[in-house]
Structure formats: C-alpha cells, structure tokens
Design a protein around this motif. Structure first.
Motif, PDB file in Angstrom:
ATOM      1  N   LEU B  88       0.764  -1.440   0.025  1.00  0.00           N
ATOM      2  CA  LEU B  88      -0.010   0.059  -0.118  1.00  0.00           C
ATOM      3  C   LEU B  88       0.840   1.494  -0.092  1.00  0.00           C
ATOM      4  O   LEU B  88       0.213   2.293   0.299  1.00  0.00           O
ATOM      5  CB  LEU B  88      -1.016   0.012   1.211  1.00  0.00           C
ATOM      6  N   HIS B 115       1.802  -0.731  -6.725  1.00  0.00           N
ATOM      7  CA  HIS B 115       1.326  -0.798  -5.581  1.00  0.00           C
ATOM      8  C   HIS B 115       2.822   0.009  -4.674  1.00  0.00           C
ATOM      9  O   HIS B 115       2.353   0.308  -3.283  1.00  0.00           O
ATOM     10  CB  HIS B 115       1.792  -2.193  -4.910  1.00  0.00           C
ATOM     11  N   ILE B 118       1.384   4.410  -4.973  1.00  0.00           N
ATOM     12  CA  ILE B 118      -0.010   4.763  -4.728  1.00  0.00           C
ATOM     13  C   ILE B 118       0.030   6.192  -3.889  1.00  0.00           C
ATOM     14  O   ILE B 118       0.606   6.516  -3.178  1.00  0.00           O
ATOM     15  CB  ILE B 118      -0.647   3.691  -3.679  1.00  0.00           C
ATOM     16  N   GLY B 119      -0.929   6.891  -4.591  1.00  0.00           N
ATOM     17  CA  GLY B 119      -1.122   8.233  -4.059  1.00  0.00           C
ATOM     18  C   GLY B 119       0.001   9.156  -4.231  1.00  0.00           C
ATOM     19  O   GLY B 119       0.754   9.057  -5.260  1.00  0.00           O
TER      20      GLY B 119
END
Lengths: 108, 296
Positions: B88, B115, B118-119
C-alpha cells in the motif's frame, strides 16, 4: 446540577463542531475487483463511503486526479463529499480496468 | 557458443537437466550454464503490508528469500527486485522492506510496481527508500555490466495508472538503444509484463509494443518482468520474455474462468512451492532457473 450543566455545554459544543449538513451517506462496495454499484447518484453535498471488501489493495481515485483515497486494505473504508453537481468518473490505480461514476444532482 | 544463444529458452525440469533452445530453434541439453558466468538474481512482488489469507507472513517469506540468496556459494553480481516491494506504499511498509532487503549480501537494484507508487506520497516514499541516483525521468535507467546492456524500465505511475511507458521514456529508450551494437546482449527489466499476458486483468503494457519494436534489431534480448506472481514465458522473434514468481502470494493463471487478478490462497502447506526467485547466468549464453522457496 453542575454536572448536568457541564453535560449540556459539552453537548452544545459537540453539535456546533459537527458538519453543518450531515446526510445519510451512500455506500459503494469494492468487491471482486469491481465498484458496486458502478454508478451511483447522490445530491450535491452528499458523501459517499467506499468500502474495500476485497482481499487486495484498491484505491478510489478521480480520473482528473482531484481526489484520491490512496491505498485501502481489506476492510478499510474512505468517505468523500461531493459538493458540485456533475458526473465524476473514478478508477483504481492498481487495477486500471476498475471504473466507477458518481452522478451528483444539484439540490433544487 | 554463439552469441545468439544468449536468449536461449531455458526451463529447469527438476531432473537436473537444463534444456536450451538456441537461436537455431534446436533443443539441446546442457548440464548447467557456463561456469564463472556473470550472474544476477531476480526477485519480485513482496507486497510488504499484505495481511490477508494468501500469506499471513509476507515479511517472513521475503526474509526466507534473502536467506536463500545469501546462502548461494557464489554471490550474484546484483539482485534486482522487479516491483511491488510494498502493498500500500505506506511508510512502515517501506521501512520493513528496507530492513529485510538491506541484509542481502549482493547489491540491490529495485524498480517500482504500481503498489509502490500509490497516491501522492507513494512515489516519494519509494524514491527515498529505493531510488537510484543515476535514474532518469520517473526512475528509468540503464547500465553496462559484464558485456551486457541492462535497461530498467518504469511502467507504473504514468498518468495515474499502470501499464504505460509514456512518450518521454520511449524517446529515452530509443536513444539509449541506438548507441548499442545489434550483437550486444540486452536485458530489460520492468514490473508489468511488456507483452500482453492478460490485458483484461491489467497484465500488459499498453505501449509495450513500441519498446519491443526497438529490441527487434538485437540478436539477443531478454525481458524479465514481475506483476503476475507466476512464471509465464513467451518468445517473439529473438526476444525472450519471462515473468517471475512472487515472494508474497500466488495469483490465478491468466484467463482462469471466474478468477480475478488478486491474491490466491494456496492449498494448505503449498505456499512455499509457489513462491520463489530466479537466478540468471550470462556467459556465452544466458540461462535462467526458477527456484521455489520450498526447494531451499
């Protein structure tokens, strides 16, 4: 008496701190690599809660990058308020075949 | 051995025989890759932070992988991690991954998976934990070692999605490869497969065909990817492709009816059979061998 008074003050403070227009939220589940329902209709100002039911990481990310849940693990949820009317499309950055839409209706 | 055999298709049968498919298309058997050859190890898809039923201890299986590699009598020149180091992109996940991978005896090279970026913070955390100083653009790089030209491509994070190299990287790649002679062995790394394994599951690179076209003039090109948590081999002219096992959990075979590209819970007691790493030896020829963690 004093305790009851303080309790009332705390209650007033709590109400004052709460969002001005709490609305019953709609929910979109992320299940089997899909947003369910894929299209949801809400009123301007409403919130939508996205819940990851999958045993995998997902994101809820606006196609125009204006908002992003970032990574959601299994069981995690994320809520976003939709202020303006319009159709907002979103996807999952780690599964680009996953798409969804939120149709936001103007409050008349 | 002819230089063209570099791309020899190799499958370890488990019976101790290495079958080599040379450029002429004939199958030969060899006892092993050339002794004293240049060697490196590929690991992939560690998903540090995953806590689901497919693997309750992803840190433990990555640590087991590192232990197995450290026990090799001749250490590889480098270990490359082909992405999804974390699950994550969380700071604690990068910390845990670094803590485990820093115990490798051989130098570590990494490229990110989707993965890991992310963000808005994911790419920054990845760069802080594993970024290469000599990287270009969003992290792509190339280097020469042992007479081989290595290229590490980034096919995640472009346009907020994955499976795209992008025009800037493709222009860089074209220039990078243009400077190499066509008989130079080329080894390309990337997270998402460059070829279309299962586009409906995101198991492809949309503009990968442009990169593949640039590799066609080379007599020996090998493309090693991760992302799909299983070994899939593919041939396209003189270009050999192979995806790798994960260190975290398996995924369904591409196209499995009713399946989706998420973690697949293995049958009890079989997890280590489906996790592993890949050793690659490059001498006059190249050969790769996939090892399961259960074999150690």
């Amino acid at each position: 008496m004093k305790t009851a008074f303080l309790g009332a003050v705390a209650l007033v403070a709590l109400l004052a701190a709460a969002p001005a227009t709490p609305k019953p939220g709609a929910t979109v589940h992320i299940r089997d690599d899909a947003f369910t329902p894929a299209t949801i209709t809400v009123r301007a100002g409403d919130s939508v809660t996205f819940v990851n039911d999958d045993d995998d990481a997902h994101t809820v990310t606006a196609d125009d990058s204006s908002w992003d849940s970032e990574g959601l693990n299994q069981g995690e949820k994320w809520t976003h308020a939709f202020a303006k009317a319009g159709t907002i499309k979103y996807h999952c950055t780690v599964h680009p075949f996953m798409h969804g839409s939120v149709i936001v209706k103007a409050v008349t | 051995m002819r230089r063209g055999d570099f791309v020899g298709h190799v499958a370890w049968t488990g019976a101790g025989i290495l079958y080599v498919l040379g450029a002429e298309g004939l199958v030969r058997a060899a006892a092993s890759a050339a002794p004293g050859a240049f060697s490196f190890v590929q690991i992939s898809d560690s998903h540090i932070g995953y806590t689901g039923p497919a693997n309750a201890d992803v840190r433990g299986t990555l640590a087991q992988t590192v232990k197995d590699i450290n026990a090799m009598p001749v250490q590889p020149t480098f270990v490359i991690h082909t992405g999804d180091v974390t699950h994550l992109s969380k700071a604690t996940e990068f910390d845990d991954a670094r803590s485990i991978l820093s115990t490798l005896r051989a130098p570590l090279i990494t490229i990110p998976g989707e993965h890991d970026v992310i963000g808005t913070e994911g790419p920054k955390r990845y760069a802080a934990a594993f970024g290469r100083r000599d990287a270009q653009g969003r992290g792509w790089s190339s280097w020469d070692q042992g007479g081989i030209h290595f290229v590490a491509l980034i096919n995640v994070g472009e346009g907020e999605t994955m499976g795209i190299l992008g025009d800037e990287q493709l222009a860089w790649l074209e220039k990078d490869l243009a400077a190499r002679k066509s008989d130079t062995p080329i080894v390309v790394f990337g997270h998402v497969p460059l070829f279309a394994v299962a586009p409906e599951w995101g198991w492809t690179t949309g503009d990968g065909t442009k990169a593949i076209a640039m590799l066609r003039r080379f007599s020996a090109a090998t493309v090693l990817n991760g992302h799909i948590h299983q070994i899939v081999e593919h041939t396209d002219g003189a270009i050999r492709f192979a995806t790798a096992r994960a260190t975290a959990f398996p995924q369904a075979a591409p196209g499995t009816p009713g399946a989706s590209p998420g973690p697949l819970k293995p049958a009890p007691g079989t997890l280590l059979d489906v996790l592993g790493y890949r050793t690659v030896e490059v001498g006059a020829q190249a050969a790769w061998q996939d090892h399961s963690l259960a074999q150690a």
